[in-house]
Scaffold this active site. Structure first.
Site, mmCIF file in Angstrom:
data_model
loop_
_atom_site.group_PDB
_atom_site.id
_atom_site.type_symbol
_atom_site.label_atom_id
_atom_site.label_comp_id
_atom_site.label_asym_id
_atom_site.label_seq_id
_atom_site.Cartn_x
_atom_site.Cartn_y
_atom_site.Cartn_z
ATOM 1 N N ASN A 233 83.879 115.540 7.966
ATOM 2 C CA ASN A 233 84.510 115.806 6.627
ATOM 3 C C ASN A 233 85.505 117.132 6.736
ATOM 4 O OD1 ASN A 233 83.370 113.530 5.308
ATOM 5 N ND2 ASN A 233 81.569 115.029 5.019
ATOM 6 N N LYS A 310 87.518 111.045 10.713
ATOM 7 C CA LYS A 310 86.828 110.096 9.557
ATOM 8 C C LYS A 310 87.927 109.900 8.628
ATOM 9 C CE LYS A 310 83.417 110.516 5.724
ATOM 10 N NZ LYS A 310 82.403 111.077 5.632
ATOM 11 N N GLU A 314 84.565 107.795 2.288
ATOM 12 C CA GLU A 314 83.870 108.789 1.265
ATOM 13 C C GLU A 314 84.815 109.752 0.791
ATOM 14 O OE1 GLU A 314 79.398 108.574 2.821
ATOM 15 O OE2 GLU A 314 80.611 110.153 3.610
ATOM 16 N N ARG A 347 86.746 106.962 13.671
ATOM 17 C CA ARG A 347 85.231 106.528 13.246
ATOM 18 C C ARG A 347 85.564 104.938 12.443
ATOM 19 N NH1 ARG A 347 82.039 109.714 9.748
ATOM 20 N NH2 ARG A 347 80.152 109.810 10.849
ATOM 21 N N ARG A 359 78.103 96.454 1.528
ATOM 22 C CA ARG A 359 78.792 97.403 2.361
ATOM 23 C C ARG A 359 78.374 97.288 3.813
ATOM 24 N NH1 ARG A 359 77.112 103.481 1.353
ATOM 25 N NH2 ARG A 359 76.860 103.837 3.405
ATOM 26 N N LYS A 383 78.733 103.785 14.106
ATOM 27 C CA LYS A 383 77.521 104.030 13.863
ATOM 28 C C LYS A 383 76.629 103.112 14.534
ATOM 29 C CE LYS A 383 77.985 107.169 10.104
ATOM 30 N NZ LYS A 383 77.554 107.692 8.753
ATOM 31 N N ASP A 388 74.091 103.124 7.359
ATOM 32 C CA ASP A 388 74.265 104.567 7.613
ATOM 33 C C ASP A 388 72.905 105.416 8.067
ATOM 34 O OD1 ASP A 388 75.027 107.240 7.403
ATOM 35 O OD2 ASP A 388 75.231 107.286 5.492
ATOM 36 N N GLU A 410 77.818 106.133 17.954
ATOM 37 C CA GLU A 410 77.516 107.319 17.154
ATOM 38 C C GLU A 410 75.885 107.108 16.656
ATOM 39 O OE1 GLU A 410 80.249 108.845 14.165
ATOM 40 O OE2 GLU A 410 78.656 109.616 13.116
ATOM 41 N N GLU A 416 68.637 113.348 8.987
ATOM 42 C CA GLU A 416 69.044 113.152 7.519
ATOM 43 C C GLU A 416 68.200 112.108 6.906
ATOM 44 O OE1 GLU A 416 73.020 111.839 7.141
ATOM 45 O OE2 GLU A 416 72.940 111.574 4.941
HETATM 46 C C1 BDP Z 1 76.444 110.003 5.788
HETATM 47 C C2 BDP Z 1 76.039 111.581 5.184
HETATM 48 C C3 BDP Z 1 77.451 112.235 5.048
HETATM 49 C C4 BDP Z 1 78.431 112.097 6.094
HETATM 50 C C5 BDP Z 1 78.683 110.757 6.347
HETATM 51 C C6 BDP Z 1 79.456 110.333 7.679
HETATM 52 O O1 BDP Z 1 75.370 111.395 4.066
HETATM 53 O O2 BDP Z 1 77.020 113.624 4.827
HETATM 54 O O3 BDP Z 1 79.606 112.837 5.683
HETATM 55 O O4 BDP Z 1 77.502 109.954 6.620
HETATM 56 O O5 BDP Z 1 79.004 110.039 8.568
HETATM 57 O O6 BDP Z 1 75.174 109.674 6.304
HETATM 58 O O7 BDP Z 1 80.639 110.520 7.424
#
Ligand code: BDP
Length: 723
Positions: A233, A310, A314, A347, A359, A383, A388, A410, A416
């Protein structure tokens, strides 16, 4: 003039004591991690001293110098001895270290050379005979291979291996082995649980904290050769001159250790920094802006690795803001970096602004149609699972379905969704489980590892990334055992097929000393830890049940948020008829994104492995499980079993009191006590919450939660790092 020394004498002795104890305080802090070169057992040290009397190590550059210094430090620490130096020698106990261009290619060196794979990073550690005498050769494919070979040799000493019988041939299966730091420019770390960012942007480039070098050493010792300094981010400011100067200082420090610097780029930087009206990839002014930016970056960092991006995820800007697709966006940056050899890691963790039907399907839907459209210096960063970084997910369906594109993995090293730096969860097993999953995309046993190492569909670029768990905590990772996750990631990045248990064992021996009894007890504990967390958090394929926003602790009741796919109820779908997300053909058909053999494995709830049951199926509470129990009873048993395993881990750890230093012993014991309480909270909250729907009792023999559901719903975690 006479001084009365009496009042100061105590102070004097206290100072002496503090200074004398500093090395042990330092050693106990965990700062040295697996590179803690404490003295080996005396008999072993005596033997090694005989075998390593003389060192032949021609130094031709900075990388050789750091490898040489590290080797001497290790020999001094482990053996209490420094070998004598020679140019070449024919005496007993010679250690020859170098590459084909620095060592004379005769005798054992030429034998080692015959074994050496053709790769700069490769090395051979070889026990041979020089003249009449046994000797050891560390031969690298280049100075980097030498460095990696030196670290591997040090690890062999730490693990007490017989160094007269070595014939280790090592060559990385993956080319780019990176850490991704989710570090912000204000030094907070998104999802970071080990303090603040290591990068002291304010004092860089003037002050070069020695810790940067120690960071580079730890990575080099594992073969990690790249680091993305800033959060995905991204703040566009990282691309401005002052920050490039700071990043260049870090690049200079990391370079001798074979580590390249990469940056996360914000897609809208041409607007924010360049004052352009848009960031449309088809706008020539935008293309020019990125080209100039690339040239500026390479003036500061001549071996800059490239960008991580990215986009359209989000809320991050991306090509879709201008009706372009991900390939348009990635290629824009790739073209700018191409003249300098830089790469773009684009990504696949994307999701639309509108809510998808599932999703889990989105990345596949967006990327598969673009197969073949990406430049050859773009690699798509996927990922490990389709949602996630959950405690358990099936492998991401993109692995193996884009034969015309380059894909990379990834992983998330920072915990987390796995109890932050409070819970002991060894992730080597999670990483391996994903890497060894069979995609069935080529032939039977076409593993995810084979996709990312390029052996399934040849791809010139191969890469892997791990979201770092590092910070300013004195032991780097918060939980002492979280160091094992950084270590395991690095080892698997080098060779995704190494056994997770063998990695954990090496880590234990290198970190805590070569004590068989300790390893015998603690290794099984590590190996059980991730399954325990899955069980007390999200058993049987459940996922995304965590607390809102901060992701700590349970939150199966989370609903009514800005997006349905940010809630828990969206994923578990519990109601009086059952629980689970139906992703079969009659549900969202996310399962249809996998190869037919994988579909066959998961589509029938009678045969679907328990671990993934509720990921793929919505089933009635009285569904009969393989264990013979109803689904409800099995769910309860899993939750309770997870907590019991934590209790067993605590008991095992309690028995290690005299085998580890006091500080580490106590820290781990205290954290395990917290983990036990929190595991119970997870269990009680989830069991009580789901019982509302199942209407069934908690099975006999399982203790009743001490509080009602409302209690757990109203628990607030007050200090939450890493948001
Ligand atoms: C999620 C996280 C977020 C990350 C996002 C990502 O909660 O903080 O920015 O993935 O991978 O798991 O971009």
């Amino acid at each position: 003039m006479m001084y009365n020394v009496k009042p100061y004498i105590h102070l004097f002795f206290i100072t002496i004591m503090v200074v004398a104890c500093m090395p042990c305080i330092f050693a106990q802090s965990g700062y040295r991690m697996w590179l803690d070169y404490r003295p080996l057992d005396n008999d072993l040290a005596i033997r090694y001293r005989e075998q390593l009397r003389t060192l032949v190590f021609p130094i031709t550059g900075e990388t050789d110098s750091v490898a040489h210094a590290e080797l001497l430090e290790a020999l001094n620490g482990l053996l209490g001895h420094e070998p004598s130096h020679a140019d070449t020698s024919n005496g007993p106990g010679i250690l020859l270290v170098g590459s084909a261009s620095t060592l004379p290619a005769t005798g054992p060196v030429s034998e080692a050379l015959a074994l050496l794979p053709e790769h700069d990073d490769a090395y051979v550690i070889y026990s041979g005979v020089y003249g009449e005498n046994p000797c050891t050769v560390i031969l690298g494919g280049s100075d980097k291979g030498v460095l990696y070979g030196v670290y591997a040799f040090i690890a062999s000493l730490q693990c007490g291996e017989d160094i007269t019988q070595l014939s280790k041939v090592a060559c990385p299966k993956i080319q780019l082995r990176l850490l991704n730091h989710w570090d912000n420019l204000d030094r907070t770390v998104e999802r970071g649980y080990a303090g603040f960012s290591l990068w002291d942007w304010h004092r860089l480039p003037g002050y070069r904290d020695p810790r940067y070098t120690d960071y580079a050493k730890a990575n080099a010792s594992l073969g990690i050769n790249g680091t993305v300094l800033n959060n995905v981010n991204a703040n566009a400011r990282i691309l401005t001159q002052p920050y490039l100067e700071k990043a260049a200082a870090l690049a200079d420090i990391f370079r001798p250790y074979g580590i390249k610097v990469y940056l996360s780029a914000r897609f809208s930087a041409p607007v924010e920094l360049g004052g352009l009206a848009d960031a449309d990839p088809h706008n020539p002014a935008v293309q020019r802006w990125w080209k100039e930016k690339a040239s500026e970056i390479y003036r500061h960092i001549p071996d800059f690795g490239g960008f991580l991006v990215k986009a359209n995820s989000e809320g991050q800007p991306g090509p879709q803001n201008y009706d372009r697709n991900h390939a348009d966006g990635a290629n824009l940056l790739a073209d700018a970096l191409k003249p300098y050899g830089g790469v773009v890691m684009w990504r696949a963790f994307v999701y639309e602004d509108t809510e998808p039907e599932d999703r889990a399907k989105q990345a596949y839907n967006e990327f598969v149609p673009l197969d073949g459209q990406f430049r050859d210096n773009v690699i798509i960063q996927v990922k490990n699972g389709p949602i996630d970084f959950q405690p358990r997910e099936p492998f991401h369906p993109l692995f193996g379905v884009m034969p015309q594109s380059q894909l990379m993995m990834e992983f998330q090293i920072t915990q987390e969704y796995l109890g932050f730096a409070t819970h002991l969860v060894y992730l080597g097993t999670l990483f391996s489980e994903v890497l060894q999953s069979d995609t069935h995309r080529h032939r039977p046993n076409s593993t995810v590892a084979q996709v990312i190492d390029g052996s399934m569909n040849p791809q010139p670029l191969t890469a892997i990334a791990g979201v770092a768990n590092t910070g300013t905590a004195i032991n780097w990772t918060g939980h002492p055992f979280a160091q094992a996750n950084w270590y395991a990631y690095g080892r698997l990045a080098w060779d995704p097929d190494v056994d997770a248990s063998a990695i954990a064992e090496d880590w234990l021996r290198q970190t805590f000393g070569n004590n068989d009894t300790f390893v015998h007890d603690v290794l099984p504990l590590m190996m059980r830890s991730r399954e325990a967390a899955v069980n007390y958090m999200t058993p049987l394929g459940l996922h995304h049940l965590m607390g809102w926003d901060h992701h700590y602790g349970p939150g199966p009741w989370i609903k009514d948020k800005p997006r349905a796919d940010w809630t828990s109820v969206y994923y578990h779908q519990a109601d009086k008829d059952g629980i689970g997300f139906d992703r079969t053909a009659i549900g969202s058909d996310a399962l249809g994104q996998y190869a037919p053999e994988v579909q066959a494995k998961f589509e029938n709830p009678q045969t679907c492995p328990d671990e993934y049951l509720l990921w793929f199926h919505h089933l009635p509470w009285d569904f009969r499980m393989k264990s013979g129990r109803t689904l409800w009873d099995e769910l309860c048993h899993r939750y309770y079993g997870g907590v019991e395993t934590v209790a067993a881990i605590q008991a095992t750890w309690a028995a290690q009191k005299n085998r580890v230093n006091n500080d580490t012993f106590q820290e781990v014991a205290d954290l395990l006590a917290m983990q036990y309480e929190e595991a119970k909270i997870w269990r009680n909250a989830c069991v009580l919450y789901f019982r509302q729907f199942s209407g069934m009792p908690i099975p006999d023999g399982l203790e009743h939660p001490e509080h009602p559901l409302e209690y757990y719903e109203n628990l607030h975690v007050h200090v939450i790092p890493g948001i």
